[in-house]
Design a protein around this motif. Structure first.
Motif, PDB file in Angstrom:
ATOM      1  N   PRO A 137       0.807  -1.228   0.000  1.00 62.10           N
ATOM      2  CA  PRO A 137       0.000   0.000   0.000  1.00 62.10           C
ATOM      3  C   PRO A 137       0.838   1.275   0.000  1.00 62.10           C
ATOM      4  CG  PRO A 137      -0.858  -1.573   1.588  1.00 62.10           C
ATOM      5  CD  PRO A 137       0.443  -2.135   1.088  1.00 62.10           C
ATOM      6  N   ALA A 138       2.021   1.223   0.556  1.00 60.33           N
ATOM      7  CA  ALA A 138       2.890   2.409   0.572  1.00 60.33           C
ATOM      8  C   ALA A 138       3.290   2.841  -0.835  1.00 60.33           C
ATOM      9  CB  ALA A 138       4.135   2.138   1.412  1.00 60.33           C
ATOM     10  N   ASP A 139       3.232   1.911  -1.787  1.00 59.08           N
ATOM     11  CA  ASP A 139       3.550   2.243  -3.180  1.00 59.08           C
ATOM     12  C   ASP A 139       2.403   2.953  -3.884  1.00 59.08           C
ATOM     13  OD1 ASP A 139       6.033   1.014  -2.888  1.00 59.08           O
ATOM     14  OD2 ASP A 139       5.325  -0.909  -3.702  1.00 59.08           O
ATOM     15  N   LEU A 140       1.221   2.930  -3.291  1.00 57.19           N
ATOM     16  CA  LEU A 140       0.019   3.471  -3.934  1.00 57.19           C
ATOM     17  C   LEU A 140      -0.721   4.449  -3.016  1.00 57.19           C
ATOM     18  CD1 LEU A 140      -1.253   0.094  -5.428  1.00 57.19           C
ATOM     19  CD2 LEU A 140      -0.183   1.964  -6.704  1.00 57.19           C
ATOM     20  N   THR A 141      -0.002   5.224  -2.231  1.00 56.33           N
ATOM     21  CA  THR A 141      -0.650   6.067  -1.211  1.00 56.33           C
ATOM     22  C   THR A 141      -1.691   7.016  -1.794  1.00 56.33           C
ATOM     23  OG1 THR A 141       1.221   7.592  -1.284  1.00 56.33           O
ATOM     24  CG2 THR A 141       1.223   5.939   0.465  1.00 56.33           C
ATOM     25  N   SER A 142      -1.426   7.595  -2.965  1.00 49.91           N
ATOM     26  CA  SER A 142      -2.402   8.532  -3.539  1.00 49.91           C
ATOM     27  C   SER A 142      -3.664   7.823  -4.022  1.00 49.91           C
ATOM     28  CB  SER A 142      -1.778   9.328  -4.689  1.00 49.91           C
ATOM     29  OG  SER A 142      -1.460   8.471  -5.771  1.00 49.91           O
ATOM     30  N   CYS A 143      -3.597   6.516  -4.158  1.00 50.55           N
ATOM     31  CA  CYS A 143      -4.721   5.728  -4.676  1.00 50.55           C
ATOM     32  C   CYS A 143      -5.537   5.049  -3.584  1.00 50.55           C
ATOM     33  CB  CYS A 143      -4.190   4.653  -5.626  1.00 50.55           C
ATOM     34  SG  CYS A 143      -3.152   5.275  -6.952  1.00 50.55           S
ATOM     35  N   LEU A 144      -5.053   5.061  -2.350  1.00 55.96           N
ATOM     36  CA  LEU A 144      -5.683   4.287  -1.274  1.00 55.96           C
ATOM     37  C   LEU A 144      -7.183   4.530  -1.094  1.00 55.96           C
ATOM     38  CD1 LEU A 144      -2.900   4.216   1.461  1.00 55.96           C
ATOM     39  CD2 LEU A 144      -3.593   2.384  -0.102  1.00 55.96           C
ATOM     40  N   PRO A 145      -7.684   5.773  -1.174  1.00 64.37           N
ATOM     41  CA  PRO A 145      -9.140   5.946  -0.982  1.00 64.37           C
ATOM     42  C   PRO A 145      -9.995   5.174  -1.991  1.00 64.37           C
ATOM     43  CG  PRO A 145      -8.018   8.044  -0.763  1.00 64.37           C
ATOM     44  CD  PRO A 145      -6.994   7.061  -1.280  1.00 64.37           C
ATOM     45  N   GLY A 146      -9.456   4.916  -3.185  1.00 69.73           N
ATOM     46  CA  GLY A 146     -10.220   4.217  -4.214  1.00 69.73           C
ATOM     47  C   GLY A 146      -9.888   2.744  -4.367  1.00 69.73           C
ATOM     48  N   LEU A 147      -9.002   2.220  -3.519  1.00 68.32           N
ATOM     49  CA  LEU A 147      -8.614   0.809  -3.630  1.00 68.32           C
ATOM     50  C   LEU A 147      -9.542  -0.103  -2.839  1.00 68.32           C
ATOM     51  CD1 LEU A 147      -4.714   0.788  -3.398  1.00 68.32           C
ATOM     52  CD2 LEU A 147      -6.112   0.270  -5.394  1.00 68.32           C
ATOM     53  N   MET A 148      -9.763  -1.281  -3.395  1.00 71.25           N
ATOM     54  CA  MET A 148     -10.530  -2.324  -2.718  1.00 71.25           C
ATOM     55  C   MET A 148      -9.880  -3.665  -3.014  1.00 71.25           C
ATOM     56  SD  MET A 148     -14.509  -1.243  -3.353  1.00 71.25           S
ATOM     57  CE  MET A 148     -14.388  -0.927  -5.101  1.00 71.25           C
ATOM     58  N   LEU A 149     -10.042  -4.602  -2.109  1.00 66.75           N
ATOM     59  CA  LEU A 149      -9.675  -5.988  -2.340  1.00 66.75           C
ATOM     60  C   LEU A 149     -10.944  -6.811  -2.263  1.00 66.75           C
ATOM     61  CD1 LEU A 149      -6.417  -6.472  -0.249  1.00 66.75           C
ATOM     62  CD2 LEU A 149      -6.640  -6.567  -2.732  1.00 66.75           C
ATOM     63  N   MET A 150     -11.203  -7.579  -3.317  1.00 67.50           N
ATOM     64  CA  MET A 150     -12.376  -8.435  -3.393  1.00 67.50           C
ATOM     65  C   MET A 150     -11.913  -9.888  -3.351  1.00 67.50           C
ATOM     66  SD  MET A 150     -14.673  -6.120  -3.674  1.00 67.50           S
ATOM     67  CE  MET A 150     -16.038  -7.234  -3.844  1.00 67.50           C
ATOM     68  N   GLN A 151     -12.548 -10.691  -2.497  1.00 67.76           N
ATOM     69  CA  GLN A 151     -12.169 -12.089  -2.371  1.00 67.76           C
ATOM     70  C   GLN A 151     -13.290 -12.994  -2.854  1.00 67.76           C
ATOM     71  OE1 GLN A 151     -11.284 -13.445   1.600  1.00 67.76           O
ATOM     72  NE2 GLN A 151      -9.948 -15.038   0.792  1.00 67.76           N
ATOM     73  N   PRO A 152     -12.980 -13.856  -3.853  1.00 71.21           N
ATOM     74  CA  PRO A 152     -13.977 -14.852  -4.257  1.00 71.21           C
ATOM     75  C   PRO A 152     -14.070 -15.940  -3.196  1.00 71.21           C
ATOM     76  CG  PRO A 152     -11.980 -15.044  -5.604  1.00 71.21           C
ATOM     77  CD  PRO A 152     -11.767 -13.913  -4.646  1.00 71.21           C
ATOM     78  N   GLU A 153     -15.303 -16.381  -2.899  1.00 70.88           N
ATOM     79  CA  GLU A 153     -15.520 -17.390  -1.855  1.00 70.88           C
ATOM     80  C   GLU A 153     -16.636 -18.336  -2.270  1.00 70.88           C
ATOM     81  OE1 GLU A 153     -16.625 -15.379   1.730  1.00 70.88           O
ATOM     82  OE2 GLU A 153     -14.590 -14.688   2.123  1.00 70.88           O
ATOM     83  N   GLY A 154     -16.466 -19.614  -1.904  1.00 70.36           N
ATOM     84  CA  GLY A 154     -17.551 -20.587  -1.940  1.00 70.36           C
ATOM     85  C   GLY A 154     -18.039 -21.019  -3.302  1.00 70.36           C
ATOM     86  N   THR A 155     -19.028 -21.912  -3.233  1.00 73.57           N
ATOM     87  CA  THR A 155     -19.728 -22.412  -4.404  1.00 73.57           C
ATOM     88  C   THR A 155     -21.211 -22.436  -4.059  1.00 73.57           C
ATOM     89  OG1 THR A 155     -17.847 -23.813  -4.937  1.00 73.57           O
ATOM     90  CG2 THR A 155     -19.911 -24.336  -6.030  1.00 73.57           C
ATOM     91  N   PRO A 156     -22.053 -21.695  -4.761  1.00 70.61           N
ATOM     92  CA  PRO A 156     -21.709 -20.805  -5.861  1.00 70.61           C
ATOM     93  C   PRO A 156     -20.854 -19.631  -5.377  1.00 70.61           C
ATOM     94  CG  PRO A 156     -24.001 -20.482  -5.245  1.00 70.61           C
ATOM     95  CD  PRO A 156     -23.482 -21.639  -4.421  1.00 70.61           C
ATOM     96  N   GLN A 157     -20.073 -19.118  -6.295  1.00 74.54           N
ATOM     97  CA  GLN A 157     -19.102 -18.087  -5.938  1.00 74.54           C
ATOM     98  C   GLN A 157     -19.763 -16.765  -5.551  1.00 74.54           C
ATOM     99  OE1 GLN A 157     -16.031 -16.906  -8.929  1.00 74.54           O
ATOM    100  NE2 GLN A 157     -14.751 -17.904  -7.403  1.00 74.54           N
ATOM    101  N   ARG A 158     -19.265 -16.203  -4.444  1.00 75.47           N
ATOM    102  CA  ARG A 158     -19.654 -14.876  -3.979  1.00 75.47           C
ATOM    103  C   ARG A 158     -18.379 -14.059  -3.847  1.00 75.47           C
ATOM    104  NH1 ARG A 158     -23.078 -15.031   1.329  1.00 75.47           N
ATOM    105  NH2 ARG A 158     -23.866 -13.039   0.586  1.00 75.47           N
TER     106      ARG A 158
END
Length: 166
Positions: free
Chosen positions: A54-75
């Motif tokens: 994250p320190a490499d992208l400090t100006s972008c942090l407010p717009g960053l998200m991490l999405m995790q695929p989970e389960g079957t069916p996928q969510r």
């Protein structure tokens, strides 16, 4: 998929795909995140999550998200959501699943897009326009970048969103 093709449209939601790499006219942060991810991934479908600093992208942090695929069916669950994303949606997003979001057409479209990122192991850039929970018009570009801890399976998606009203 052809750039600028409208895939889904309803009274309060519209999505179009845009070409990659991002057009510099869309702002420097979209291109910054794209270039950073592209450099880290090398010949793989995506870099591992732990390669993202994250320190490499400090100006972008407010717009960053991490999405995790989970389960079957996928969510898809928000593992992390920047402050800009939360303010546009009018609620905290961390730990919220995409299928719990409104409007429903937005949730269905984003779910389908993220599924495609996982299955095809390719990045995508989309422009989305919708009304939030308070009925306020919102528009943003969403850069979705696959991450892979083993170099094969996509186990996280790094998302950068550039928000604007209208």
């Amino acid at each position: 998929m052809k750039p600028d093709t409208v895939i889904l449209e309803s009274r309060n939601f519209r999505r179009t795909f845009l070409p990659l790499p991002p057009d510099p006219a869309l702002g420097p942060n979209l291109l910054r995140v794209w270039s950073y991810w592209n450099e880290l991934k090398g010949d793989l479908p995506g870099p591992p999550r732990n390669a993202i600093d994250p320190a490499d992208l400090t100006s972008c942090l407010p717009g960053l998200m991490l999405m995790q695929p989970e389960g079957t069916p996928q969510r898809f669950r928000h593992r992390l959501a920047g402050t800009a994303a939360e303010s546009v949606h009018g609620r905290p997003l961390t730990r919220i699943y995409i299928d719990e979001m409104q409007p429903e057409s937005f949730a269905r479209s984003v779910h389908a897009d993220l599924t495609r990122v996982v299955e095809e192991r390719t990045p995508q850039l989309a422009r989305l326009s919708f009304e939030n929970r308070e009925g306020k018009p919102r528009q943003f570009e969403s850069l979705r970048l696959p991450l892979s801890d083993d170099g094969e399976r996509i186990d996280m998606i790094l998302v950068y969103v550039r928000f604007r009203q209208g």
